[in-house]
Design an enzyme around this catalytic site. Sequence first.
Site, mmCIF file in Angstrom:
data_model
loop_
_atom_site.group_PDB
_atom_site.id
_atom_site.type_symbol
_atom_site.label_atom_id
_atom_site.label_comp_id
_atom_site.label_asym_id
_atom_site.label_seq_id
_atom_site.Cartn_x
_atom_site.Cartn_y
_atom_site.Cartn_z
ATOM 1 N N CYS A 111 1.009 -1.102 -0.081
ATOM 2 C CA CYS A 111 -0.107 -0.010 0.116
ATOM 3 C C CYS A 111 0.762 1.198 0.098
ATOM 4 O O CYS A 111 0.357 2.403 -0.244
ATOM 5 C CB CYS A 111 -0.971 -0.064 1.299
ATOM 6 S SG CYS A 111 -1.897 -1.548 1.249
ATOM 7 N N HIS A 248 -3.503 7.056 2.419
ATOM 8 C CA HIS A 248 -3.966 5.859 1.824
ATOM 9 C C HIS A 248 -5.203 5.315 2.636
ATOM 10 O O HIS A 248 -5.520 5.472 3.710
ATOM 11 C CB HIS A 248 -2.571 4.679 2.112
ATOM 12 C CG HIS A 248 -3.330 3.120 2.126
ATOM 13 N ND1 HIS A 248 -4.094 2.747 0.709
ATOM 14 C CD2 HIS A 248 -3.178 2.086 2.944
ATOM 15 C CE1 HIS A 248 -4.302 1.570 1.021
ATOM 16 N NE2 HIS A 248 -3.815 1.119 2.301
ATOM 17 N N ASN A 278 -10.195 -0.266 -0.005
ATOM 18 C CA ASN A 278 -8.651 -0.342 0.177
ATOM 19 C C ASN A 278 -8.232 -0.846 -1.075
ATOM 20 O O ASN A 278 -8.256 -2.226 -1.545
ATOM 21 C CB ASN A 278 -8.162 -0.944 1.279
ATOM 22 C CG ASN A 278 -6.693 -1.056 1.515
ATOM 23 O OD1 ASN A 278 -6.140 -0.825 0.432
ATOM 24 N ND2 ASN A 278 -6.210 -1.320 2.675
HETATM 25 O O1 UT7 Z 1 -3.547 -1.435 3.754
HETATM 26 C C1 UT7 Z 1 -3.202 -1.838 4.937
HETATM 27 C C2 UT7 Z 1 -4.291 -3.089 5.110
HETATM 28 N N1 UT7 Z 1 -5.001 -2.996 6.176
HETATM 29 C C3 UT7 Z 1 -5.366 -2.416 7.085
HETATM 30 O O2 UT7 Z 1 -5.107 -1.201 7.178
HETATM 31 C C4 UT7 Z 1 -6.362 -2.964 8.188
HETATM 32 C C5 UT7 Z 1 -5.948 -2.246 9.559
HETATM 33 N N2 UT7 Z 1 -6.860 -2.970 10.571
HETATM 34 C C6 UT7 Z 1 -8.400 -2.573 10.278
HETATM 35 O O3 UT7 Z 1 -8.876 -1.862 9.551
HETATM 36 C C7 UT7 Z 1 -9.193 -3.297 11.548
HETATM 37 O O4 UT7 Z 1 -8.336 -3.889 12.442
HETATM 38 C C8 UT7 Z 1 -10.256 -4.269 10.782
HETATM 39 C C9 UT7 Z 1 -11.376 -3.244 10.193
HETATM 40 C C10 UT7 Z 1 -9.650 -5.226 9.821
HETATM 41 C C11 UT7 Z 1 -11.079 -5.049 11.984
HETATM 42 O O5 UT7 Z 1 -11.482 -4.092 12.767
HETATM 43 P P1 UT7 Z 1 -11.485 -4.158 14.543
HETATM 44 O O6 UT7 Z 1 -12.012 -3.338 15.102
HETATM 45 O O7 UT7 Z 1 -9.716 -4.231 14.752
HETATM 46 O O8 UT7 Z 1 -12.200 -5.730 14.798
HETATM 47 P P2 UT7 Z 1 -11.658 -6.837 15.450
HETATM 48 O O9 UT7 Z 1 -10.725 -7.411 14.609
HETATM 49 O O10 UT7 Z 1 -10.882 -6.549 16.856
HETATM 50 O O11 UT7 Z 1 -12.720 -7.859 15.345
HETATM 51 C C12 UT7 Z 1 -13.909 -7.395 16.190
HETATM 52 C C13 UT7 Z 1 -15.042 -8.522 16.105
HETATM 53 C C14 UT7 Z 1 -14.380 -10.187 16.074
HETATM 54 O O12 UT7 Z 1 -15.652 -10.998 16.632
HETATM 55 P P3 UT7 Z 1 -15.442 -11.147 18.202
HETATM 56 O O13 UT7 Z 1 -14.160 -11.926 18.509
HETATM 57 O O14 UT7 Z 1 -15.525 -9.946 18.918
HETATM 58 O O15 UT7 Z 1 -16.485 -11.977 18.614
HETATM 59 C C15 UT7 Z 1 -14.359 -10.394 14.610
HETATM 60 O O16 UT7 Z 1 -14.623 -11.922 14.341
HETATM 61 O O17 UT7 Z 1 -15.578 -8.429 14.614
HETATM 62 C C16 UT7 Z 1 -15.445 -9.661 14.350
HETATM 63 N N3 UT7 Z 1 -15.235 -9.346 12.607
HETATM 64 C C17 UT7 Z 1 -16.338 -9.174 11.744
HETATM 65 N N4 UT7 Z 1 -17.724 -9.159 12.225
HETATM 66 C C18 UT7 Z 1 -18.579 -9.028 10.982
HETATM 67 C C19 UT7 Z 1 -14.240 -9.367 11.924
HETATM 68 N N5 UT7 Z 1 -14.493 -9.312 10.599
HETATM 69 C C20 UT7 Z 1 -15.915 -9.139 10.650
HETATM 70 C C21 UT7 Z 1 -16.606 -8.858 9.545
HETATM 71 N N6 UT7 Z 1 -18.023 -8.745 9.993
HETATM 72 N N7 UT7 Z 1 -16.398 -8.334 8.299
#
Ligand code: UT7
Length: 321
Positions: A111, A248, A278
Site C-alpha cells: 500500500c 492511503h 482499500n
Molecule cells: O492497507 C493496509 C491493510 N490493512 C489495514 O489497514 C487493516 C487495519 N485494521 C483494520 O482496519 C481493523 O483492524 C479491521 C477493520 C480489519 C478490524 O476491525 P477491528 O475493530 O480491529 O475488529 P477486530 O478484528 O477486533 O474484530 C472484532 C470482532 C471479532 O469478533 P469477536 O471476537 O469480538 O466476537 C471479529 O471476529 O468483529 C469480528 N469481525 C467481523 N464481524 C462482522 C471481523 N471481521 C468481521 C466482519 N463482519 N467483516
Amino acid sequence: MKAKIIGTGYELPVYEADNQYLSTLVETSDEWIRERTGIGKRRLAKEETTTSLATGAAKKALLKANVKAEEIELLIVATITSDTETPSTACRVQAELGAVHAVAFDINAACSGFLYAIHIAESFIRSGIYKKALLIGAETLSKLVDWTDRGTCVLFGDGAGAAVLAASEDGGVLAQSVGSNGEKWDVLSCMGRAINNPVHKGEKELGYLKMNGQDVFKFAVRTVPMCIEDALLKADVKAEEIDLFLLHQANQRIIQSVAKRLKQPEEKFPMNIERCANTSAASLPILLAQMEEEGRLHRGEKLVLSGFGAGLTWGACVLEW
Ligand code: UT7
C-alpha cells in the site's frame, strides 16, 4: 530541479459490489463494515486486469498532463498483483501506450507503493537523469483475497491511478520520509509459489492474503503521524500550512486518528474509502486523480501524501501542487 505532478488519471472496474452483497458470502453486515472501516462498496474486476486498469489510468494522466507516451523516460508501476510473474506490468503498459523511450519496471511496496514510486522518480528527476516519469499504482487485490475470510475480504477493492511527474523550476515535491520494517513482514502477507522442482516437492496451493488487522491498525496510527511530521520538518512546513492530507484509504478510523494526532481538522483529509475501499498501491493515485477531476486541487496549494502497509512499509511526501 523539482519533480512536479502535472496530470493524473484513474480507472475502476465496472462491477460494483456493495456491503450487502458481501453479506451473502460471509457472516458480516453493512453496519459492521461501515462502522469499523467506513467502506460502503468496492469495484471488483471481471474482464479488467491489472494491466488494463493501469493502462486506462495512464492514458488519462498523459492526456491531462498534455504529454505524449513517447516523451516518458521512466515508467514505474507499483503493484502486488501483476498479471504476469514476468514480464512486469510496467513493460506491458509500456507496450499498450507506446512509451518506447521509457525504462519500465514494477515495484512491490504494497500500500506504500505509490509513495515509493514517487521516492524513486523524484530522485531521478532531481538529479537531472530523467525529465518525465509516469507513475502508476494498479491492483486487482480481489484475486489475492480469501473470499471466505470476513476479516479481510470486506476491506479490499480493485482499481488503478496514475500521475505524470515532470521536472519543474517551481512547486513539486518538497520533502519525503520513507521507511520499512521487514521484521514485521508476517503481520500482513501473501505467500507466493512454494519451491516445487525435481529435487523438492513443495506445497501446490497458492497463498491468500493473511492479516493481523489490529497489529496493522496500531502500526498505522503510530507510524503515519510520525512520518508525516518528519516529512514536514524536512520541508520546513507546519501542519497548519498544509491544505490537504491525502492518506492511503485503508480505514476511515485510521485516517481520523491521524488527523487527531496531527491536531488538524478532519475536513483536510479527503476520503473515497466509502466507494472504492482499500485498493492498496492504487488508493493514493486514485484519490489524487478524483480530487483533480472534481477541481479540488489548486496550483500553489501544499499537500501531504502518505501511504502505509505490508512490509511493513510507510512513507509521506510534502509537495506543492
Ligand atoms: O492497507 C493496509 C491493510 N490493512 C489495514 O489497514 C487493516 C487495519 N485494521 C483494520 O482496519 C481493523 O483492524 C479491521 C477493520 C480489519 C478490524 O476491525 P477491528 O475493530 O480491529 O475488529 P477486530 O478484528 O477486533 O474484530 C472484532 C470482532 C471479532 O469478533 P469477536 O471476537 O469480538 O466476537 C471479529 O471476529 O468483529 C469480528 N469481525 C467481523 N464481524 C462482522 C471481523 N471481521 C468481521 C466482519 N463482519 N467483516
